[in-house]
Design an enzyme around this catalytic site. Structure first.
Site, PDB file in Angstrom:
ATOM      1  N   GLY A 379      -0.444  -3.860  -0.224  1.00  0.00           N
ATOM      2  CA  GLY A 379       0.562  -4.629  -0.160  1.00  0.00           C
ATOM      3  C   GLY A 379       1.755  -3.943   0.041  1.00  0.00           C
ATOM      4  O   GLY A 379       1.992  -2.967   0.089  1.00  0.00           O
ATOM      5  N   PRO A 380       3.075  -4.758  -0.217  1.00  0.00           N
ATOM      6  CA  PRO A 380       3.902  -4.065   0.132  1.00  0.00           C
ATOM      7  C   PRO A 380       4.731  -3.478  -1.019  1.00  0.00           C
ATOM      8  O   PRO A 380       3.640  -3.472  -2.232  1.00  0.00           O
ATOM      9  CB  PRO A 380       4.937  -5.744   0.186  1.00  0.00           C
ATOM     10  CG  PRO A 380       4.449  -6.872  -0.646  1.00  0.00           C
ATOM     11  CD  PRO A 380       3.271  -6.373  -0.339  1.00  0.00           C
ATOM     12  N   PRO A 381       5.368  -2.247  -1.326  1.00  0.00           N
ATOM     13  CA  PRO A 381       6.624  -2.200  -2.519  1.00  0.00           C
ATOM     14  C   PRO A 381       6.804  -2.832  -3.909  1.00  0.00           C
ATOM     15  O   PRO A 381       7.513  -3.978  -3.866  1.00  0.00           O
ATOM     16  CB  PRO A 381       7.320  -1.006  -1.925  1.00  0.00           C
ATOM     17  CG  PRO A 381       7.599  -0.903  -0.203  1.00  0.00           C
ATOM     18  CD  PRO A 381       6.494  -1.899  -0.222  1.00  0.00           C
ATOM     19  N   GLY A 382       5.817  -2.530  -4.624  1.00  0.00           N
ATOM     20  CA  GLY A 382       6.050  -2.924  -5.663  1.00  0.00           C
ATOM     21  C   GLY A 382       6.193  -3.692  -6.488  1.00  0.00           C
ATOM     22  O   GLY A 382       6.269  -4.605  -6.889  1.00  0.00           O
ATOM     23  N   GLY A 384       3.170  -3.467  -7.820  1.00  0.00           N
ATOM     24  CA  GLY A 384       1.870  -3.152  -8.727  1.00  0.00           C
ATOM     25  C   GLY A 384       0.580  -2.328  -8.286  1.00  0.00           C
ATOM     26  O   GLY A 384      -0.225  -2.329  -9.450  1.00  0.00           O
ATOM     27  N   LYS A 385       0.476  -2.202  -7.039  1.00  0.00           N
ATOM     28  CA  LYS A 385      -0.985  -1.468  -6.817  1.00  0.00           C
ATOM     29  C   LYS A 385      -1.005  -0.084  -7.775  1.00  0.00           C
ATOM     30  O   LYS A 385      -2.253   0.042  -7.621  1.00  0.00           O
ATOM     31  CB  LYS A 385      -0.710  -0.739  -4.979  1.00  0.00           C
ATOM     32  CG  LYS A 385      -0.349  -2.512  -4.350  1.00  0.00           C
ATOM     33  CD  LYS A 385      -0.234  -1.864  -2.925  1.00  0.00           C
ATOM     34  CE  LYS A 385       1.117  -0.856  -2.666  1.00  0.00           C
ATOM     35  NZ  LYS A 385       1.775  -0.996  -2.864  1.00  0.00           N
ATOM     36  N   THR A 386       0.200   1.311  -7.735  1.00  0.00           N
ATOM     37  CA  THR A 386       0.024   2.469  -8.913  1.00  0.00           C
ATOM     38  C   THR A 386      -0.107   2.090  -9.939  1.00  0.00           C
ATOM     39  O   THR A 386      -1.101   2.352 -10.746  1.00  0.00           O
ATOM     40  CB  THR A 386       1.053   3.071  -8.579  1.00  0.00           C
ATOM     41  OG1 THR A 386       1.488   3.273  -6.751  1.00  0.00           O
ATOM     42  CG2 THR A 386       0.268   4.463  -8.951  1.00  0.00           C
ATOM     43  N   SER A 701       3.971 -14.551  16.372  1.00  0.00           N
ATOM     44  CA  SER A 701       4.058 -16.223  15.549  1.00  0.00           C
ATOM     45  C   SER A 701       5.147 -16.405  15.634  1.00  0.00           C
ATOM     46  O   SER A 701       5.928 -17.878  15.032  1.00  0.00           O
ATOM     47  CB  SER A 701       4.019 -14.925  14.284  1.00  0.00           C
ATOM     48  OG  SER A 701       5.083 -14.385  14.387  1.00  0.00           O
ATOM     49  N   LYS A 744       5.391 -15.971   4.523  1.00  0.00           N
ATOM     50  CA  LYS A 744       6.685 -16.825   5.419  1.00  0.00           C
ATOM     51  C   LYS A 744       6.906 -17.772   5.032  1.00  0.00           C
ATOM     52  O   LYS A 744       8.077 -17.862   4.768  1.00  0.00           O
ATOM     53  CB  LYS A 744       5.605 -16.819   6.785  1.00  0.00           C
ATOM     54  CG  LYS A 744       5.345 -15.543   7.418  1.00  0.00           C
ATOM     55  CD  LYS A 744       4.518 -15.832   9.053  1.00  0.00           C
ATOM     56  CE  LYS A 744       4.636 -14.700   9.887  1.00  0.00           C
ATOM     57  NZ  LYS A 744       4.393 -14.841  11.059  1.00  0.00           N
TER      58      LYS A 744
END
Length: 824
Positions: A379-382, A384-386, A701, A744
């Site tokens: 997913g994109p940064p920030g 909550g993955k980490t 797209s 989107k």
């Protein structure tokens, strides 16, 4: 330099010495290389009337830079007999000690040290003819000769030197010069002005040196008697051991025995036990000071520090685990469900372990425990993955280890170096296991998509074995050299871009996608987590600073543009700091921030989000796009002009997007009659432009958006400004599915657009949207471009090919997808 004499003092350049003490009556060669010292010597020997005298004094510490405080105060007035310059500015001196002197003052002058010195007067013996004094002098002569003989100097040279000295003070100085003792002890002899006392101290040092030489000779004799004709290496080793016994340092055997006991207490696999026993036998045969001894010992200590048998006791309380996950993170339900499912399986396994006696299957380790899942958070940064990985460890009661793989280019970073290399060490995986101290931690592999190959190997290939549940129970680190079981580790990898991960590696992990947060989710996260954290970080209380919901919404929409919440937290921190400054200055006692006050505190808005046009326009269609920081809308503009029927594309478009524009242009030309386009219109040039020309754009797209803008311009029918669309277009007019639908649509929603056109095959992706967002949307799933034009264009509808088109299912007013519907 002309030496300045005042009463009984003289001003001389200082010659600082490192680990060397010069005595009067001796001539000594000295190497000079430091700039300040060279300048001091040059000052002493050059110029009219130069006396060639220097004040030689020893440094208290062996440093390159010299200050007055670093020098002793007692030194020797020396004469520079000879100066020979060498390469690189260095010089060789031969100096003669003339007399003792003490420094009254030392100070820096023109890049070198200069001292005001006063000659020191020796104290002669009170009774020079007394038998005791004469016996002392004779003993010094005889023991000095004995020491020289024991050191291997020829007797004739020693006797000639000692017989040439009549003055007893000079005798003590000459003997002190040749003594092999530390510089600070020689300095003590130099500072001793009493001749009789100096002779006693010199005699004491001589006796010490003779005793040391006798002990060395005895040790050598003892070792030779014990070993006979063994090899010279063994002789030297035994000599060292004998010296250590004499000094009371024979503790190596105790350290080795302690290490052996630690290794014996481990329940090691058979291959590891054989390797450890072999290395222990080697350790016992090696010298303590040999390099190989240190290598073997480091290896055995690494083996002893690894968690071969230790496990964390898991918490299998599903209710408590769910509570911990919900407290730490808002949303991320798919991740939470996956963790709770794993805990449920572990709970059932533990409950029924006593009932079943079946042998382990492929999904069970040799110890009988289930293999840990291998998750990939993308997913994109920030978003909550980490941080969610740390919460997973907390909820399961396991240890947490994180290693960052960003920028790793060497396979040895993962697998370690072979022990044949100097400085070899284990890889990051075993280091992490050593740090965890248990064999079942939660192990986070951060930024796995940033791994890159180089001439040193491909780290991603090394991860294939690590992240394969069928192989990682026998993971072999090059340094360790034996299998280590990683099957109980819960591996969690994170990445921003899925396309950067090699296919075989991606196939070994269970994909969990993280999407961007909605504005409502960001608001909830800010109120629950970010604001309390920033208040604590800036020493503020809730009474001193209250940020209203409208202010947070203003910050989200006008000062941040991201999929996650990092920039939002930084902006809230900036706001808190500005308020904290005013409170600390005594300007205010408390402050309430609403939307209207945000601009006064943070300045002008930093984000200018795209907004729909003020009116329906011909040749301007609204599309949607997705980037790692979230979704947004874009405009596609089409204009015709006199020409020869060419198509011009601008806006820094990529190859795929250019091909989409060509397909849209060909579709319009091939369906001109059906679309109501006059053929003369194709004799003009058409220019298609996508604004924000500094930003590269690519992807399929935008196909239906470009086609809608082209048809609008060619038919002179306006496009609805409140409609946003996305989808790939084929040459026959089919609308194909695309990715990033959630982001989107959320981007279009933030821009205020509620009518959405998207491919019918992406209809199921709408379920990822929050309920409150779906309830506000009017979604038109389409299969053909004719359906797109029927919704997007204003005015009389063009007759689609084959008759009246069927409208795809719409979204009803409850936000649920209706089963069908027809176009009007």
């Amino acid at each position: 330099m002309n030496d300045t004499v005042t009463n009984d003092t003289i001003v001389l350049p200082v010659l600082p010495l490192r680990e060397t003490v010069l005595f009067p009556g001796t001539t000594t060669p000295i190497g000079v290389g430091r700039p300040g010292t060279l300048k001091a010597v040059q000052t002493a020997v050059s110029g009219e009337g130069a006396s060639r005298l220097v004040f030689a004094v020893c440094q208290r510490e062996n440093r390159g830079s010299v200050t007055p405080d670093l020098l002793y105060r007692t030194g020797t007035l020396c004469h520079v007999d000879q100066l020979q310059r060498g390469r690189g500015g260095a010089a060789q001196l031969i100096v003669e000690g003339r007399a003792r002197a003490s420094a009254v003052r030392i100070e820096e002058r023109d890049g070198y040290l200069e001292a005001v010195v006063r000659l020191s007067t020796e104290t002669p013996p009170q009774l020079p003819e007394h038998p005791a004094y004469l016996a002392l002098v004779q003993e010094v002569r005889e023991r000095a000769a004995d020491l020289a003989t024991a050191s291997g100097l020829p007797d004739e040279i020693v006797d000639g030197l000692l017989d040439s000295v009549d003055d007893t003070g000079r005798l003590a100085d000459i003997v002190a010069t040749y003594l092999e003792i530390p510089a600070h002890e020689k300095q003590m002899l130099l500072e001793t002005l009493s001749v009789e006392e100096r002779l006693r101290l010199v005699l004491l040092q001589i006796e010490r040196r003779i005793s040391i030489l006798d002990a060395q000779r005895d040790i050598k004799s003892q070792v030779q008697q014990e070993l006979g004709d063994r090899q010279r290496e063994i002789v030297l080793r035994e000599q060292l051991k004998a010296i250590q016994r004499e000094l009371g340092e024979d503790d190596e055997s105790e350290d080795t025995e302690e290490l052996r006991q630690r290794l014996d207490a481990l329940d090691l696999p058979e291959a590891a036990r054989e390797e450890v026993d072999r290395e222990l036998r080697r350790l016992g045969r090696l010298s303590r000071d040999s390099m190989e001894h240190q290598v073997v010992r480091t290896y055995l200590e690494t083996v002893a520090d690894l968690p071969w048998n230790e496990r964390s006791e898991e918490k299998l309380d599903l209710t408590q685990a769910e509570k911990i996950l919900d407290v730490d993170h808002f949303g991320l339900q798919e991740v939470k469900d996956r963790v709770l499912e794993y805990l449920a399986v572990r709970s059932l396994e533990q409950r029924r372990s006593k009932e079943s006696e079946d042998p382990p299957t492929d999904s069970v380790t040799e110890s009988g425990t289930k293999r840990g899942p291998i998750l990939l958070f993308v997913g994109p940064p920030g978003v909550g993955k980490t941080s969610i990985a740390r919460s997973i460890a907390k909820s399961m009661g396991r240890e947490y280890v994180r290693i960052s793989l960003g920028g790793v280019r060497d396979e040895a970073d993962i697998r370690g170096h072979r022990r044949t290399y100097v400085g070899a060490m284990p890889g990051r995986i075993l280091k992490g296991m050593k740090q965890a101290g248990t064999r079942n931690p939660v192990f986070l592999l951060d930024e796995v998509d940033k791994v890159g190959a180089s001439y040193q190997g491909d780290p991603a290939a090394a991860l294939l074995e690590l992240l394969d549940p069928a192989q990682n129970d026998t993971f072999v680190d090059h340094y360790l050299g034996v299998p280590f079981d990683l099957s109980e580790v819960l591996f969690v990898a994170t990445a921003n871009f899925l396309q950067n991960i090699p296919g075989p590696l991606l196939d070994r992990m269970e994909l969990v996608e993280f999407t961007g947060y909605t504005e409502r989710e960001k608001l909830e996260i800010a109120n629950r987590y970010l604001l309390p954290r920033q208040l604590t970080a800036h020493s503020l209380t809730e009474k001193e600073l209250r940020i209203g919901e409208s202010a947070v919404r203003e910050v989200i929409s006008r000062y941040t543009h991201e999929a996650g919440v990092r920039q939002l937290e930084r902006t809230l921190g900036k706001l808190s700091r500005k308020v904290a400054r005013r409170i600390a200055a005594g300007e205010i006692e408390r402050f309430e921030v609403e939307a209207g006050a945000v601009r006064d505190i943070l300045g002008r808005p930093k984000v200018r989000p795209e907004q729909p046009s003020g009116a329906d326009q011909v040749g301007v269609a609204t599309g949607m796009f997705y980037t790692p920081v979230g979704g947004d809308i874009l405009f596609v503009e089409a204009a015709t002009m006199p020409g020869k029927g060419g198509l011009q594309l601008t806006g820094q478009l990529g190859d795929v997007m250019k091909e989409s524009a060509q397909a849209a242009w060909s579709y319009a030309r091939s369906r001109a009659g059906e679309l109501g386009i006059e053929l003369e219109r194709f004799d003009s040039d058409v220019h298609v432009h996508v604004p924000a020309g500094a930003i590269p754009k690519d992807g399929p797209s935008a196909g239906i958006t470009i086609a809608t803008a082209l048809v609008s311009n060619l038919t002179e029918r306006a496009v609805r400004r409140d409609v946003a669309m996305t989808g790939e277009l084929t040459l026959t007019g089919r609308v194909l599915p695309i990715g990033g639908v959630k982001e989107k649509v959320l981007g279009a929603t933030r821009a205020g657009i509620r009518t959405i056109i998207l491919p019918v095959e992406n209809e199921a992706d709408l379920e990822d949207l929050p309920e409150e967002v779906r309830a506000t949307l009017d979604v038109h799933p389409v299969q053909d471009l004719s359906e797109v034009l029927a919704v997007a264009l204003v005015g009389d509808a063009a007759a689609p090919a084959g008759g009246v088109s069927q409208r795809a299912p719409l979204v009803d007013d409850t936000g649920r997808l209706s089963s069908g519907g027809t176009a009007s």
